[in-house]
Design an enzyme around this catalytic site. Structure first.
Site, mmCIF file in Angstrom:
data_model
loop_
_atom_site.group_PDB
_atom_site.id
_atom_site.type_symbol
_atom_site.label_atom_id
_atom_site.label_comp_id
_atom_site.label_asym_id
_atom_site.label_seq_id
_atom_site.Cartn_x
_atom_site.Cartn_y
_atom_site.Cartn_z
ATOM 1 N N ALA A 84 0.951 -1.061 -0.204
ATOM 2 C CA ALA A 84 0.133 -0.226 -0.075
ATOM 3 C C ALA A 84 0.811 1.252 -0.131
ATOM 4 O O ALA A 84 1.953 1.250 0.429
ATOM 5 C CB ALA A 84 -0.803 0.160 1.327
ATOM 6 N N GLU A 85 0.291 2.226 -0.392
ATOM 7 C CA GLU A 85 1.038 3.559 -0.055
ATOM 8 C C GLU A 85 0.412 3.938 1.446
ATOM 9 O O GLU A 85 -0.917 3.582 1.507
ATOM 10 C CB GLU A 85 0.191 4.851 -1.092
ATOM 11 C CG GLU A 85 0.955 4.638 -2.317
ATOM 12 C CD GLU A 85 2.397 5.095 -2.616
ATOM 13 O OE1 GLU A 85 2.841 5.777 -1.577
ATOM 14 O OE2 GLU A 85 3.048 4.491 -3.336
ATOM 15 N N SER A 86 1.205 4.214 2.234
ATOM 16 C CA SER A 86 0.993 4.127 3.726
ATOM 17 C C SER A 86 0.947 5.405 4.609
ATOM 18 O O SER A 86 0.743 5.402 5.759
ATOM 19 C CB SER A 86 1.623 2.928 4.351
ATOM 20 O OG SER A 86 2.980 3.452 4.575
ATOM 21 N N THR A 133 -6.319 -0.860 8.427
ATOM 22 C CA THR A 133 -5.883 0.352 9.576
ATOM 23 C C THR A 133 -7.201 0.599 10.302
ATOM 24 O O THR A 133 -8.317 0.752 10.005
ATOM 25 C CB THR A 133 -5.260 1.386 8.792
ATOM 26 O OG1 THR A 133 -5.191 2.418 9.983
ATOM 27 C CG2 THR A 133 -6.015 1.904 7.655
ATOM 28 N N ASP A 134 -6.682 1.081 11.459
ATOM 29 C CA ASP A 134 -8.112 1.389 12.511
ATOM 30 C C ASP A 134 -8.490 2.883 11.960
ATOM 31 O O ASP A 134 -9.504 3.585 12.321
ATOM 32 C CB ASP A 134 -7.681 1.930 13.664
ATOM 33 C CG ASP A 134 -6.322 2.477 14.342
ATOM 34 O OD1 ASP A 134 -5.646 3.253 13.182
ATOM 35 O OD2 ASP A 134 -5.959 2.740 15.397
ATOM 36 N N GLU A 135 -7.851 3.551 10.991
ATOM 37 C CA GLU A 135 -7.896 4.993 10.457
ATOM 38 C C GLU A 135 -9.262 5.023 9.835
ATOM 39 O O GLU A 135 -9.881 6.209 9.669
ATOM 40 C CB GLU A 135 -6.982 5.706 9.700
ATOM 41 C CG GLU A 135 -5.710 5.803 10.566
ATOM 42 C CD GLU A 135 -4.601 6.557 9.897
ATOM 43 O OE1 GLU A 135 -5.015 7.551 9.430
ATOM 44 O OE2 GLU A 135 -3.405 6.345 10.203
ATOM 45 N N TYR A 159 -5.601 8.835 2.631
ATOM 46 C CA TYR A 159 -5.019 7.396 2.899
ATOM 47 C C TYR A 159 -6.268 6.599 3.523
ATOM 48 O O TYR A 159 -6.461 5.484 3.106
ATOM 49 C CB TYR A 159 -4.021 7.442 3.796
ATOM 50 C CG TYR A 159 -3.548 6.388 4.744
ATOM 51 C CD1 TYR A 159 -2.794 5.287 3.769
ATOM 52 C CD2 TYR A 159 -3.765 6.068 6.027
ATOM 53 C CE1 TYR A 159 -2.735 4.154 4.631
ATOM 54 C CE2 TYR A 159 -3.620 4.858 6.516
ATOM 55 C CZ TYR A 159 -3.049 3.800 5.922
ATOM 56 O OH TYR A 159 -2.684 2.543 6.529
ATOM 57 N N LYS A 163 -8.052 3.171 2.113
ATOM 58 C CA LYS A 163 -7.906 1.721 2.760
ATOM 59 C C LYS A 163 -9.335 1.279 3.070
ATOM 60 O O LYS A 163 -9.630 0.213 2.932
ATOM 61 C CB LYS A 163 -7.305 2.065 4.160
ATOM 62 C CG LYS A 163 -5.580 2.185 3.993
ATOM 63 C CD LYS A 163 -5.098 1.089 3.359
ATOM 64 C CE LYS A 163 -4.742 -0.339 4.071
ATOM 65 N NZ LYS A 163 -4.137 -1.099 3.549
#
Ligand SMILES: NC(=O)c1ccc[n+]([C@@H]2O[C@H](COP(=O)([O-])OP(=O)(O)OC[C@H]3O[C@@H](n4cnc5c(N)ncnc54)[C@H](O)[C@@H]3O)[C@@H](O)[C@H]2O)c1
Length: 376
Positions: A84-86, A133-135, A159, A163
């Site tokens: 991924a781009e992270s 992610t949690d984001e 981002y 995701k």
């Protein structure tokens, strides 16, 4: 015996995961795939370079034909998808790459897995594990309960939105086509092989070099921190015990304010330096080398746009269903991480001298613009 494809294998979590899996499952074959963007680093795979069951392949998940070829040719039965781009800050400055890799790339990989595996489901012994992610859940109020798997998605950065979109595609491929998937949504990782563009490694290497320790805004943003090896263990638990089509939240039960994370690193460095003359000589610019307090280097800088105030994860579902639980406390994990960066100076010096350095100079130089904090 699995034949596993790990995407993003040369990145921070990917390289830790490959090392973890090779240690714990020595009879499995692992193909580590990575496009080697600025974030990919083959030096992070050195510990498995001589392992005959590990193969590195340079490849791009956006190339569906190539993904199809690898899954078929190598007889892949398990995909752990980390590519991924992270980095949130990069997604603010240039969101296109995030949509392209995280959304379109994930879709190409899903299509390839479905095409190959639908010829032979092998009695269900196939797995597409998606690392997220949690984001995706957005920002929490100070006293709100932590995110559970039932929390509504509310991504706030490009981002996080990319995701979230990839999570939905993975879900849809299970519900529509029966692809055997699991997903984990994880809190902030830290540990060895982490690019010094993220809060913890940036703070450590800047402190060792006696440079400013930039902290966004008031530094009161709260994150839940997970030692990267505990994340790897969590993915293993879900691969072994997780139910198909389910998502599991993985967290560290370690909510900390960013400013306290930075002060914690300074305290570890002060203590390590006080007891080791050789380290004091190796890093003479660090205030602790002359008996000073490393925390003197802390500098508050302009906050980044849309900075989420708090993330926190409730990992109960993973604990009850898979036996997941972090082995490290934040304090033990942070100490291990500081020690790793002190012991592995050539790794991060080489990273800092590469193209990554140009980006960090442009965006984070001396607190001129916004400066490093945050995550991913
Ligand atoms: N770091 C964290 O705290 C954290 C927390 C939760 C979830 N995650 C997720 O875990 C995964 C790995 O994160 P990370 O921190 O190791 O990221 P990273 O940026 O360190 O590594 C990502 C890797 O993916 C590779 N890559 C990028 N685009 C690619 C493409 N098109 N094809 C093939 N490879 C490509 C990069 O070269 C790099 O090696 C990501 O999906 C991220 O969203 C990270």
């Amino acid at each position: 015996m699995r034949r596993m494809l790990v995407t993003g294998a040369a990145g921070f979590i990917g390289s830790n995961f490959v090392q973890f899996w090779a240690e714990h499952h020595p009879t499995d074959n692992i193909i580590g795939l990575d496009a080697l963007t600025y974030a990919g680093n083959l030096a992070s795979l050195e510990p498995v370079a001589d392992n005959e069951r590990f193969t590195f392949v340079k490849g791009d998940i956006r190339d569906g034909e190539a993904m199809h070829g690898i899954i078929k040719r190598e007889g892949i039965d398990t995909i752990v998808h980390l590519a991924a781009e992270s980095h949130v800050d990069r997604s603010i400055h240039g969101p296109d790459a995030f949509i392209d890799t995280n959304v379109r790339g994930t879709h190409e990989l899903l299509k390839a897995a479905r095409d190959v595996w639908s010829e032979d489901w092998s009695g269900g012994a196939r797995r597409f594990h998606h690392v997220s992610t949690d984001e995706v859940y957005g920002s929490l109020a100070p006293n709100a309960p932590p995110f559970t798997e039932d929390t509504a998605y509310a991504p706030n950065s490009p981002y996080a939105a990319s995701k979230a979109a990839s999570d939905f595609l993975v879900r849809a491929y299970h519900h529509t086509y029966g692809l055997p998937v699991t997903t984990t949504n994880c809190s902030n990782n830290y540990g060895p092989y982490h690019l010094p563009e993220k809060l913890i490694p940036l703070t450590i290497v800047n402190a060792l070099d006696g440079k400013q320790l930039p902290v966004y805004g008031d530094g009161l943003q709260i994150r839940d921190w997970l030692y990267v090896r505990d994340h790897c263990r969590g993915i293993e638990r879900v691969l072994e015990k997780g139910r198909l089509g389910e998502t599991y939240n993985l967290g560290g039960n370690s909510e900390r304010r960013n400013i306290d994370v930075v002060k914690g690193i300074c305290a570890h460095i002060n203590k390590i330096f006080a007891g080791d003359e050789q380290i004091r000589e190796r890093f003479p610019k660090c205030p602790a080398a002359v008996g000073g307090d490393t925390a003197e280097l802390i500098a508050f800088v302009k906050d980044r746009p849309g900075h989420d105030r708090r993330y926190a994860i409730d990992p109960m579902k993973a604990t009850l269903e898979t036996g997941y639980g972090p082995a490290e406390s934040f304090e033990t994990g942070l100490l291990k991480t500081v020690r790793w960066y002190i012991a592995n100076e050539p790794w991060w010096r080489a990273v800092m001298n590469g193209s990554y350095r140009e980006w960090i100079d442009l965006h984070y130089s001396g607190g001129k613009r916004e400066a490093g904090s945050g995550k991913r």
